[in-house]
Design an enzyme around this catalytic site. Structure first.
Site, PDB file in Angstrom:
ATOM      1  N   MET A  15       0.829  -1.200   0.000  1.00 56.80           N
ATOM      2  CA  MET A  15       0.000   0.000   0.000  1.00 56.80           C
ATOM      3  C   MET A  15       0.864   1.250   0.000  1.00 56.80           C
ATOM      4  SD  MET A  15      -3.375   0.726   2.301  1.00 56.80           S
ATOM      5  CE  MET A  15      -4.525   2.014   1.772  1.00 56.80           C
ATOM      6  N   VAL A  18       0.922   3.520  -5.299  1.00 60.08           N
ATOM      7  CA  VAL A  18       0.038   2.826  -6.240  1.00 60.08           C
ATOM      8  C   VAL A  18      -1.015   2.023  -5.490  1.00 60.08           C
ATOM      9  CG1 VAL A  18      -0.087   1.165  -8.131  1.00 60.08           C
ATOM     10  CG2 VAL A  18       1.857   2.740  -7.980  1.00 60.08           C
ATOM     11  N   LYS A 108       7.879  -4.721 -12.754  1.00 59.41           N
ATOM     12  CA  LYS A 108       8.652  -4.947 -13.986  1.00 59.41           C
ATOM     13  C   LYS A 108       9.902  -5.775 -13.746  1.00 59.41           C
ATOM     14  CE  LYS A 108       9.943  -0.595 -12.505  1.00 59.41           C
ATOM     15  NZ  LYS A 108       9.086   0.387 -11.817  1.00 59.41           N
ATOM     16  N   LYS A 208      11.931  -3.051 -18.511  1.00 60.62           N
ATOM     17  CA  LYS A 208      10.784  -2.772 -19.372  1.00 60.62           C
ATOM     18  C   LYS A 208      11.073  -3.165 -20.820  1.00 60.62           C
ATOM     19  CE  LYS A 208       9.325   0.955 -16.309  1.00 60.62           C
ATOM     20  NZ  LYS A 208       9.245   2.415 -16.093  1.00 60.62           N
TER      21      LYS A 208
END
Length: 435
Positions: A15, A18, A108, A208
């Site tokens: 938490m 995001v 990612k 990424k």
């Protein structure tokens, strides 16, 4: 109770910025989400480090510091992983998948390193693994590649996928300030982490790039396969010189098919590069991201928007959550991992590139001829030369045509050994041209 009305239990792991936004949207938009899915999403619990600390808008009874027990609960049907890092995220996601629970993640680094293992667990247990938010925040890139372009052949994916480095380079270009000063300002504004290494050294962008290359070219690519350079050596002088060639400097992630002596291969690379001002990526400034996809039949497609931040990334997470929930309600499945092509990874030496080389040279006759001779000796053609300064401040800037990266780097190594070259100050690649 019918399948379409049975509540779908959701567990959120983490938490931070995001996770907080994901919980907020789940709570505030519950009615809309139910209408879009065909069943209600019910938040069963939120895993946090300190469950004793109150979180605004969250029932304290939902908080737990035991993510493993939360994932194992029978009333949890789907897991949203927002912890980050490799462990315990990998173990938690794998446990969820093996228990028949679909997973949505923005991680990612984990997907770039363990996509094969996790994709197999999802396939074996007939559940979904979604990770749209792992690449470019709110920008939809993964879904167009896996679905919209599923019938096409993608040749190249290139873009700006890290907001921190793009902010730093944009500010250096606009203000003329040095790297260190702008990095400090980026930290003060919240664009850079306390430890910015993952961003400024290109690790984040490399993860990424690995994900994008894997999906675009139907081959498994990991972060370790991606050639990587960061922006820490970029100076204000580099940006000033770039302007004289009608260019700017951007940290690019580039994934493309290339033809080598050994056949078709994948090139996946991250590095700062000169980009012509007329190229669409040159206008992407601040913390924004943009990705250009070039497909055989669709041509060039551009995706632009917020690449990070709590609310934008949460938007992508909720999009995945809705898709996975719909699949559960209507007995569907998301796209499976596709690695049928199994293309080999090209080394950076094999990649055709253009170079920008700035060097401090002795101010005497014949230096340009000697320098040009080193390029010619390795079949590297010179596109442009610029001479600046005089005396102890004499500089020579050379921009090449396209040649193998091996030939270009060997030329630079030879220049560094020349008596007439005092110092090779900067070496950058040039992208976004057809020369």
């Amino acid at each position: 109770m019918s399948e379409s009305s049975r509540p779908i239990g959701v567990a959120v792991l983490g938490m931070g910025n995001v996770g907080t936004e994901v919980v907020r949207i789940l709570t505030q938009n519950a009615a809309d989400l139910r209408a879009r899915i065909g069943a209600p999403l019910v938040l069963r619990g939120v895993a946090v480090r300190d469950a004793s600390r109150a979180r605004e808008g969250v029932d304290p009874a939902l908080l737990t510091d035991d993510p493993h027990s939360l994932v194992a609960r029978d009333d949890v049907d789907m897991v949203v992983e927002l912890i980050g890092g490799i462990e315990p995220a990998r173990a938690l996601i794998k446990t969820a998948l093996e228990s028949g629970k679909s997973v949505v993640t923005a991680n990612k680094a984990l997907i770039a390193a363990h996509s094969g293992e996790l994709a197999k667990a999802a396939e074996d247990n007939r559940v979904d693994l979604y990770f749209e938010a792992a690449v470019a925040g709110a920008i939809p890139v993964i879904r167009p590649l896996t679905q919209s372009l599923a019938g096409d052949s993608v040749n190249r994916v290139a873009g700006i996928v890290n907001g921190t480095t793009n902010y730093i380079l944009s500010e250096m270009d606009e203000t003329g300030a040095g790297y260190g000063k702008v990095l400090a300002e980026a930290g003060r504004l919240g664009y850079a982490e306390a430890d910015p290494t993952a961003d400024v050294e290109g690790y984040d962008a490399a993860s990424k790039a690995a994900i994008l290359a894997s999906i675009a070219f139907h081959s498994r690519v990991t972060a370790s396969d991606v050639y990587r350079e960061g922006i820490t050596k970029i100076t204000s002088k580099d940006l000033e010189a770039a302007k004289k060639f009608d260019c700017t400097v951007k940290l690019l992630a580039i994934c493309e098919r290339i033809q080598t002596a050994d056949g078709e291969k994948i090139s996946a690379r991250v590095y700062p590069a000169l980009v012509p001002l007329e190229h669409p990526l040159a206008t992407v400034n601040g913390a924004f991201n943009a990705v250009a996809v070039e497909a055989e039949n669709a041509g060039r497609l551009m995706f632009y928007g917020q690449g990070a931040g709590g609310a934008p990334t949460a938007s992508a997470v909720l999009g995945d959550l809705v898709m996975a929930a719909r699949n559960r309600v209507y007995h569907g499945r998301g796209p499976l991992e596709s690695t049928y092509a199994s293309l080999p990874i090209a080394s950076i030496d094999e990649v055709p590139t253009r170079y920008y080389v700035s060097m401090k040279v002795a101010d005497k006759p014949g230096v340009l001829q000697q320098v040009a001779g080193e390029f010619a000796a390795r079949d590297v053609s010179i596109a442009a030369v610029r001479q600046e300064g005089a005396g102890t401040d004499a500089r020579l800037i050379v921009v090449t045509h396209r040649a193998s990266d091996r030939a270009q780097s060997e030329t630079v190594a030879a220049l560094e050994q020349m008596d007439s070259v005092i110092k090779v100050s900067s070496v950058l690649r040039l992208e976004g041209t057809n020369d």
